[in-house]
Design a protein around this motif. Structure first.
Motif, short mmCIF file in Angstrom:
data_model
loop_
_atom_site.label_atom_id
_atom_site.label_comp_id
_atom_site.label_asym_id
_atom_site.label_seq_id
_atom_site.Cartn_x
_atom_site.Cartn_y
_atom_site.Cartn_z
N SER A 1 0.94 -1.04 0.18
CA SER A 1 0.14 0.02 -0.13
C SER A 1 0.78 1.19 -0.02
O SER A 1 1.96 1.22 0.49
N ALA A 2 0.34 2.22 -0.60
CA ALA A 2 1.13 3.63 -0.54
C ALA A 2 0.30 4.68 0.21
O ALA A 2 -0.71 4.94 -0.36
N ASN A 3 0.74 5.01 1.29
CA ASN A 3 -0.03 6.03 1.99
C ASN A 3 0.91 7.15 2.43
O ASN A 3 1.99 7.03 2.66
N LEU A 4 0.21 8.20 2.82
CA LEU A 4 0.86 9.22 3.47
C LEU A 4 0.47 9.52 4.61
O LEU A 4 -0.99 9.49 4.91
N ILE A 5 1.20 9.41 5.80
CA ILE A 5 0.64 9.49 7.10
C ILE A 5 0.80 10.91 7.66
O ILE A 5 2.07 11.47 7.69
N SER B 1 4.68 2.33 3.38
CA SER B 1 4.37 1.49 2.53
C SER B 1 3.91 0.16 3.23
O SER B 1 3.50 -1.14 3.01
N SER B 2 3.54 0.55 4.73
CA SER B 2 3.39 -0.84 5.47
C SER B 2 1.88 -0.81 6.24
O SER B 2 1.78 -1.69 7.03
N VAL B 3 1.07 0.00 5.97
CA VAL B 3 -0.34 0.22 6.38
C VAL B 3 -1.11 -1.03 6.13
O VAL B 3 -1.16 -1.56 4.79
N THR B 4 -1.82 -1.66 6.91
CA THR B 4 -2.55 -2.86 6.69
C THR B 4 -3.86 -2.85 7.27
O THR B 4 -3.81 -2.38 8.53
N HIS B 5 -4.95 -3.67 6.94
CA HIS B 5 -6.01 -3.84 7.44
C HIS B 5 -5.94 -4.69 8.76
O HIS B 5 -5.21 -6.07 8.54
#
Length: 204
Positions: free
Chosen positions: A29-33, A48-52
């Motif tokens: 996943s590609a996210n901005l925190i 790149s480590s955000v997960t459900h």
């Protein structure tokens, strides 16, 4: 097909090994925190480590590197308990990637890129303006991964902001329509252009 053993991995040049192992798990996943410190400094960084982790309650997790040097995202989350997760889309991949640069706390990555803050619903942490999926998160807990000293952060979804054009009638978020990016390794960005959905499967 290349065969690579653990002995080979241990003997590899550092950057080659980093690229190899970061790529072998597949697209991530590609996210901005985004966060804000107690004294008002904003921060945004690519993860790149955000997960459900679960739907009821709605939990997401992400992994941060060891806190042996200043980690602005981690420190802000621990101090305020609030952060946002924002999907990276095709138009912002370059700016999103630049947030991986190590700036001091007093320098906001928002000021070093074209990314903009957006505040909604009185939520303390900033969202990234223009992202098609924006998630307001509340810190719940953390778990140290003893094997490499990384930290798994667990948070609860407090707010979901989703572009109407990508939210389907059954609750499915169509990430292909949003041109949501994925990350290959550390620095490769890809944008899916099609997808297939299959119905819920039962034994034949």
């Amino acid at each position: 097909m290349a065969i690579i053993t653990r002995t080979d991995i241990d003997a590899m040049e550092k950057l080659y090994r980093i690229n190899l192992i970061n790529s072998c798990s597949g697209y991530k996943s590609a996210n901005l925190i985004a966060t804000a410190s107690e004294d008002g400094f904003t921060n945004v960084a690519v993860f790149s480590s955000v997960t459900h982790l679960g739907s009821n309650p709605p939990l997401l997790g992400f992994v941060t590197r060891p806190a042996v040097v200043p980690r602005n995202t981690y420190e802000n989350i621990r101090n305020t308990g609030m952060y946002t997760i924002n999907h990276i889309h095709q138009q912002i991949t370059q700016d999103a990637h630049h947030t991986s640069a190590k700036y001091p706390k007093e320098v906001s990555e928002f000021d070093q890129t074209s990314l903009e803050t957006e505040y909604k619903d009185g939520f303390a942490a900033p969202y990234v303006k223009g992202c098609h999926v924006q998630i307001g998160m509340r810190y719940l807990s953390e778990y140290k991964i003893e094997e490499n000293d990384t930290i798994l952060i667990v948070g609860k979804i407090e707010h979901l902001h989703i572009n109407d054009t990508i939210l389907e009638n059954d609750g499915f978020i169509n990430l292909a329509k949003a041109e949501t990016a994925t990350i290959n390794g550390l620095d490769g960005y890809a944008v899916p252009n099609q997808q297939t959905r299959y119905p819920y499967q039962r034994p034949k």
